[in-house]
Motif scaffolding. Structure first.
Motif, PDB file in Angstrom:
ATOM      1  N   VAL A 195      30.826  22.154 -39.338  1.00  0.00           N
ATOM      2  CA  VAL A 195      31.865  22.137 -40.375  1.00  0.00           C
ATOM      3  C   VAL A 195      32.533  20.762 -40.645  1.00  0.00           C
ATOM      4  O   VAL A 195      32.966  20.681 -41.950  1.00  0.00           O
ATOM      5  CB  VAL A 195      32.624  23.249 -39.836  1.00  0.00           C
ATOM      6  CG1 VAL A 195      34.192  23.065 -40.865  1.00  0.00           C
ATOM      7  CG2 VAL A 195      32.003  24.570 -39.831  1.00  0.00           C
ATOM      8  N   LEU A 196      32.756  20.095 -39.656  1.00  0.00           N
ATOM      9  CA  LEU A 196      33.238  18.666 -39.952  1.00  0.00           C
ATOM     10  C   LEU A 196      32.454  17.867 -40.917  1.00  0.00           C
ATOM     11  O   LEU A 196      33.028  17.409 -41.989  1.00  0.00           O
ATOM     12  CB  LEU A 196      33.583  18.009 -38.625  1.00  0.00           C
ATOM     13  CG  LEU A 196      34.096  16.575 -38.875  1.00  0.00           C
ATOM     14  CD1 LEU A 196      35.409  16.587 -39.402  1.00  0.00           C
ATOM     15  CD2 LEU A 196      34.211  16.106 -37.482  1.00  0.00           C
ATOM     16  N   MET A 197      31.106  17.865 -40.848  1.00  0.00           N
ATOM     17  CA  MET A 197      30.370  17.170 -41.655  1.00  0.00           C
ATOM     18  C   MET A 197      30.515  17.703 -42.938  1.00  0.00           C
ATOM     19  O   MET A 197      30.528  17.103 -44.050  1.00  0.00           O
ATOM     20  CB  MET A 197      28.711  17.205 -41.024  1.00  0.00           C
ATOM     21  CG  MET A 197      28.406  16.261 -40.146  1.00  0.00           C
ATOM     22  SD  MET A 197      26.700  16.158 -40.065  1.00  0.00           S
ATOM     23  CE  MET A 197      26.325  17.672 -39.202  1.00  0.00           C
ATOM     24  N   VAL A 223      28.154   8.225 -39.176  1.00  0.00           N
ATOM     25  CA  VAL A 223      28.604   7.987 -37.761  1.00  0.00           C
ATOM     26  C   VAL A 223      28.254   9.279 -36.813  1.00  0.00           C
ATOM     27  O   VAL A 223      27.940   9.145 -35.748  1.00  0.00           O
ATOM     28  CB  VAL A 223      30.205   7.699 -37.643  1.00  0.00           C
ATOM     29  CG1 VAL A 223      30.668   7.404 -36.250  1.00  0.00           C
ATOM     30  CG2 VAL A 223      30.252   6.391 -38.383  1.00  0.00           C
ATOM     31  N   LEU A 224      28.758  10.614 -37.377  1.00  0.00           N
ATOM     32  CA  LEU A 224      28.541  11.557 -36.610  1.00  0.00           C
ATOM     33  C   LEU A 224      27.106  11.731 -36.228  1.00  0.00           C
ATOM     34  O   LEU A 224      26.826  12.157 -35.065  1.00  0.00           O
ATOM     35  CB  LEU A 224      28.978  12.822 -37.177  1.00  0.00           C
ATOM     36  CG  LEU A 224      30.728  12.878 -37.288  1.00  0.00           C
ATOM     37  CD1 LEU A 224      30.929  14.003 -38.291  1.00  0.00           C
ATOM     38  CD2 LEU A 224      31.216  13.117 -36.027  1.00  0.00           C
ATOM     39  N   LEU A 225      26.218  11.633 -37.017  1.00  0.00           N
ATOM     40  CA  LEU A 225      24.793  11.820 -36.712  1.00  0.00           C
ATOM     41  C   LEU A 225      24.242  10.722 -35.858  1.00  0.00           C
ATOM     42  O   LEU A 225      23.539  11.210 -35.104  1.00  0.00           O
ATOM     43  CB  LEU A 225      24.096  11.692 -38.194  1.00  0.00           C
ATOM     44  CG  LEU A 225      24.145  12.551 -39.050  1.00  0.00           C
ATOM     45  CD1 LEU A 225      23.471  12.259 -40.836  1.00  0.00           C
ATOM     46  CD2 LEU A 225      23.501  14.055 -38.577  1.00  0.00           C
ATOM     47  N   PHE A 226      24.938   9.570 -36.027  1.00  0.00           N
ATOM     48  CA  PHE A 226      24.358   8.330 -35.064  1.00  0.00           C
ATOM     49  C   PHE A 226      25.062   8.857 -33.647  1.00  0.00           C
ATOM     50  O   PHE A 226      24.254   8.609 -32.565  1.00  0.00           O
ATOM     51  CB  PHE A 226      25.050   7.151 -35.248  1.00  0.00           C
ATOM     52  CG  PHE A 226      24.771   5.976 -34.524  1.00  0.00           C
ATOM     53  CD1 PHE A 226      23.379   5.476 -34.697  1.00  0.00           C
ATOM     54  CD2 PHE A 226      25.652   5.379 -33.588  1.00  0.00           C
ATOM     55  CE1 PHE A 226      23.067   4.165 -33.880  1.00  0.00           C
ATOM     56  CE2 PHE A 226      25.188   4.272 -32.877  1.00  0.00           C
ATOM     57  CZ  PHE A 226      23.786   3.888 -33.064  1.00  0.00           C
ATOM     58  N   MET A 242      21.290  19.840 -38.078  1.00  0.00           N
ATOM     59  CA  MET A 242      22.246  18.950 -38.248  1.00  0.00           C
ATOM     60  C   MET A 242      21.649  17.710 -39.090  1.00  0.00           C
ATOM     61  O   MET A 242      22.403  17.364 -39.865  1.00  0.00           O
ATOM     62  CB  MET A 242      22.600  18.205 -36.795  1.00  0.00           C
ATOM     63  CG  MET A 242      23.648  18.995 -35.929  1.00  0.00           C
ATOM     64  SD  MET A 242      24.578  18.158 -34.834  1.00  0.00           S
ATOM     65  CE  MET A 242      25.567  19.276 -34.281  1.00  0.00           C
ATOM     66  N   ILE A 243      20.300  17.455 -39.112  1.00  0.00           N
ATOM     67  CA  ILE A 243      19.848  16.637 -39.898  1.00  0.00           C
ATOM     68  C   ILE A 243      19.744  17.137 -41.437  1.00  0.00           C
ATOM     69  O   ILE A 243      20.155  16.422 -42.341  1.00  0.00           O
ATOM     70  CB  ILE A 243      18.336  16.256 -39.402  1.00  0.00           C
ATOM     71  CG1 ILE A 243      18.222  15.303 -38.283  1.00  0.00           C
ATOM     72  CG2 ILE A 243      17.692  15.579 -40.756  1.00  0.00           C
ATOM     73  CD1 ILE A 243      17.143  15.103 -37.774  1.00  0.00           C
ATOM     74  N   VAL A 244      19.497  18.423 -41.670  1.00  0.00           N
ATOM     75  CA  VAL A 244      19.519  19.232 -42.775  1.00  0.00           C
ATOM     76  C   VAL A 244      20.946  18.942 -43.164  1.00  0.00           C
ATOM     77  O   VAL A 244      21.061  18.600 -44.448  1.00  0.00           O
ATOM     78  CB  VAL A 244      18.862  20.519 -42.856  1.00  0.00           C
ATOM     79  CG1 VAL A 244      19.125  21.249 -44.288  1.00  0.00           C
ATOM     80  CG2 VAL A 244      17.423  20.362 -42.281  1.00  0.00           C
ATOM     81  N   MET A 245      21.764  19.484 -42.364  1.00  0.00           N
ATOM     82  CA  MET A 245      23.037  19.545 -42.931  1.00  0.00           C
ATOM     83  C   MET A 245      23.832  18.247 -43.261  1.00  0.00           C
ATOM     84  O   MET A 245      24.396  18.067 -44.251  1.00  0.00           O
ATOM     85  CB  MET A 245      24.059  20.060 -41.792  1.00  0.00           C
ATOM     86  CG  MET A 245      25.504  20.728 -42.426  1.00  0.00           C
ATOM     87  SD  MET A 245      25.164  22.002 -43.564  1.00  0.00           S
ATOM     88  CE  MET A 245      26.123  21.600 -44.866  1.00  0.00           C
ATOM     89  N   GLY A 246      23.342  17.104 -42.631  1.00  0.00           N
ATOM     90  CA  GLY A 246      23.644  15.894 -42.779  1.00  0.00           C
ATOM     91  C   GLY A 246      23.217  15.289 -44.169  1.00  0.00           C
ATOM     92  O   GLY A 246      23.976  14.829 -45.046  1.00  0.00           O
ATOM     93  N   VAL A 247      21.961  15.821 -44.505  1.00  0.00           N
ATOM     94  CA  VAL A 247      21.413  15.112 -45.674  1.00  0.00           C
ATOM     95  C   VAL A 247      22.079  15.915 -46.863  1.00  0.00           C
ATOM     96  O   VAL A 247      22.395  15.440 -48.080  1.00  0.00           O
ATOM     97  CB  VAL A 247      19.940  15.590 -45.797  1.00  0.00           C
ATOM     98  CG1 VAL A 247      19.229  15.555 -47.154  1.00  0.00           C
ATOM     99  CG2 VAL A 247      19.141  14.603 -44.494  1.00  0.00           C
ATOM    100  N   MET A 248      22.381  17.248 -46.739  1.00  0.00           N
ATOM    101  CA  MET A 248      22.941  18.062 -47.615  1.00  0.00           C
ATOM    102  C   MET A 248      24.492  17.579 -47.961  1.00  0.00           C
ATOM    103  O   MET A 248      24.785  17.223 -49.146  1.00  0.00           O
ATOM    104  CB  MET A 248      23.298  19.601 -47.356  1.00  0.00           C
ATOM    105  CG  MET A 248      21.746  20.019 -47.207  1.00  0.00           C
ATOM    106  SD  MET A 248      20.945  20.468 -48.688  1.00  0.00           S
ATOM    107  CE  MET A 248      22.159  21.812 -49.460  1.00  0.00           C
ATOM    108  N   SER A 249      25.112  17.008 -46.790  1.00  0.00           N
ATOM    109  CA  SER A 249      26.413  16.418 -46.989  1.00  0.00           C
ATOM    110  C   SER A 249      26.607  15.203 -47.823  1.00  0.00           C
ATOM    111  O   SER A 249      27.273  14.802 -48.671  1.00  0.00           O
ATOM    112  CB  SER A 249      27.265  16.473 -45.729  1.00  0.00           C
ATOM    113  OG  SER A 249      27.338  17.695 -45.047  1.00  0.00           O
ATOM    114  N   ILE A 250      25.512  14.339 -47.515  1.00  0.00           N
ATOM    115  CA  ILE A 250      25.519  13.124 -47.921  1.00  0.00           C
ATOM    116  C   ILE A 250      25.083  13.216 -49.500  1.00  0.00           C
ATOM    117  O   ILE A 250      25.717  12.564 -50.461  1.00  0.00           O
ATOM    118  CB  ILE A 250      24.416  12.157 -47.516  1.00  0.00           C
ATOM    119  CG1 ILE A 250      24.859  11.844 -45.882  1.00  0.00           C
ATOM    120  CG2 ILE A 250      24.241  10.876 -48.182  1.00  0.00           C
ATOM    121  CD1 ILE A 250      24.093  11.361 -45.126  1.00  0.00           C
TER     122      ILE A 250
END
Length: 220
Positions: free
Chosen positions: A85-87, A102-105, A145-153
């Motif tokens: 949710v934070l992402m 940073v969160l993904l890293f 998390m990778i998918v959500m990270g890509v969607m957020s970016i």
């Protein structure tokens, strides 16, 4: 032969975001490598302290003296959902884009450090323990998390283009709805990963700990 709509949507999504996926995956792997390197930079006393707590934990596992599966499920789910949710919120805020990276890293560092420490301290036994305690749930959590990270970016970048580039604006409401649907799907997927962590991983850990009990020094 007609292509299934879901497969078609996934193929389109991949084509549109392939470069972002490559970037995010490389970033995550860099975090994993960095986490493993950090293990080697720890001092002897730091490693001994961590191993002390680790040995106590495995001792509790072997005696079935651990939190109930229900509590573990709830804690695991809430932790992962809050992270996701934070992402999601950072993606909407636009200015939070660097923090998403940073969160993904950091997630990569945690995984790399955990596996690296177990292997560093216990050799093949540590690898086996990490395989049953870290890997099962992360096989689901990490891709989500990778998918959500890509969607957020991607959402952040689209909002930036809408605000600052002289081109026809993409309707914001459908973007937000798709973004919210992605978060809901990720939250549902985390139910499965939390169930694995709460109900499957402890059973596997208990069996492995018992199997190698005569080779592990448990400090009480």
């Amino acid at each position: 032969m007609r292509t299934h709509p879901l497969k078609s949507a996934i193929a389109v999504h991949w084509r549109e975001h392939a470069s972002l996926y490559v970037f995010v995956i490389v970033l995550f792997l860099m975090g994993v490598i960095f986490g493993a390197i950090v293990v080697n930079s720890l001092g002897f006393s730091q490693k001994q302290d961590l191993y002390y707590y680790l040995a106590q934990f495995f001792g509790q596992v072997s005696k079935d003296n651990v939190a109930s599966a229900h509590d573990m499920f709830r804690q695991s789910y809430m932790h992962n959902v809050k992270y996701m949710v934070l992402m999601w919120v950072l993606g909407i805020s636009v200015i939070g884009l660097p923090v998403i990276l940073v969160l993904l890293f950091l997630k990569g560092i945690v995984v790399g450090f955990t596996v690296g420490f177990l292997v560093n301290q216990m050799g093949w036994k540590g690898f086996l323990l990490s395989f049953v305690s870290v890997m099962p749930q992360n096989l689901l959590v990490i891709p989500l998390m990778i998918v959500m990270g890509v969607m957020s970016i991607s959402f952040s970048l689209r909002m930036v283009r809408n605000q600052f580039m002289k081109r026809p604006h993409e309707p914001v409401f459908p973007m937000v709805m798709r973004y919210a649907a992605a978060m809901a799907a990720a939250a549902f997927g985390l139910l499965v990963s939390s169930a694995v962590e709460a109900y499957l991983s402890p059973v596997l850990m208990k069996q492995v700990v018992k199997w190698v009990a005569n080779l592990i020094i448990i400090i009480m």
